[in-house]
Write a protein that holds these residues in place. Structure first.
Motif: not given
Length: 301
Positions: A78-79, A81-82, A166, A168-169, A173
């Motif tokens: 997640g991080q 992607a963000a 961003s 959201t991810f 995370s």
């Protein structure tokens, strides 16, 4: 003052420094390369944090478990992607506004904390989060003709949707990292945070390096050439993450990330003094609301 508060403020300051350098790196390498340096040059420092706490301070190493590893993977992916989406935003809008779109993270973290961990925020905390998020929305439309319509339609723009994704991810995370750290069960919040960071950042480095070698090998020479600013990015990025992980071990992720909106003040300072960008009245009003939200958060405690 509760310990998580100064830790969070310090982490926000360090994260802003990291973002300043990453924007510079975005000018000399691609988005993937600029994303990678945060992890690839940060993991030696993360391992150092664990080593110092274990060998110098004397804290025991916690026992890893399946729950920890599962949450660590979710948070790590997640991080990545963000961070990728946030750096991609730097190509479209100025530094402060590009960062602002991802600042819905606290509200989303509150939702994910409820869904995944069953954590409920108080009414005062929700109000504080809402005030800060509205301040971010003002900043996002500060360079357009401001009306209620533009405030709403701005959320549907390409830049806003990228920023919201961003956020959201980042929200996912943050909650995942808190869950991972808490699952270790000891010996204390500092070692739990350090081990969580070390495992996550090594995992992130390996999967991003594999991707670059497979798909974007031309990035490797550019990364190597920019090793000095990349090393600084790794240092401040790992230090900021250590701060976040400690704070989120002590407090709900949504609450920590709401106080972390103070980073916007550091961001605007960077915009003015480093990138010579101008800010207008709406951006100032947005900052005031963000500060107001932070004060409400601290007041309801």
């Amino acid at each position: 003052m509760e310990l998580w508060i100064p830790i969070t403020i310090a982490a926000a300051f360090l994260q802003n420094l990291r973002s300043v350098v990453q924007k510079h790196l975005k000018g000399v390498m691609g988005t993937t390369g600029a994303t990678f340096v945060r992890f690839g040059f940060g993991f030696p420092f993360a391992l150092t944090f664990v080593g110092v706490l274990h060998f110098v301070v004397g804290y025991d190493l916690p026992q890893l478990n399946g729950t920890f590893l599962g949450w660590a993977v979710v948070g790590g992916v997640g991080q990545i992607a963000a961070t990728f989406l946030l750096i991609h935003l730097f190509s479209f809008r100025n530094f402060a506004v590009g960062t602002a779109y991802s600042r819905t993270e606290p509200a989303q973290a509150a939702l994910f904390g409820l869904l995944f961990l069953g954590e409920r925020a108080t009414a005062g905390a929700i109000a504080a989060i809402a005030i800060s998020v509205f301040g971010v929305m003002l900043i996002s439309v500060a360079h357009t003709a401001f009306t209620a319509r533009t405030l709403v339609t701005s959320v549907l723009s390409r830049n806003a949707l990228i920023g919201l994704a961003s956020g959201t991810f980042f929200g996912i995370s943050a909650v995942a990292y808190r869950a991972a750290s808490l699952s270790l069960g000891g010996p204390n919040f500092m070692m739990q945070a350090a081990v969580t960071l070390a495992v996550v950042i090594v995992f992130q480095t390996l999967i991003m390096l594999a991707w670059i070698v497979w798909k974007e090998s031309d990035e490797l020479p550019r990364i190597a050439k920019a090793w000095r600013p990349a090393l600084f990015t790794g240092l401040v990025g790992a230090s900021a993450s250590f701060g976040w992980f400690m704070a989120m071990t002590l407090q709900q992720a949504a609450i920590v990330k709401s106080l972390a909106q103070i980073e916007m003040l550091f961001t605007f300072a960077s915009s003015v003094f480093f990138f010579r960008e101008r800010i207008n009245r709406l951006e100032i009003a947005g900052c005031v609301l963000i500060v107001g939200g932070i004060l409400v958060l601290l007041a309801v405690g």
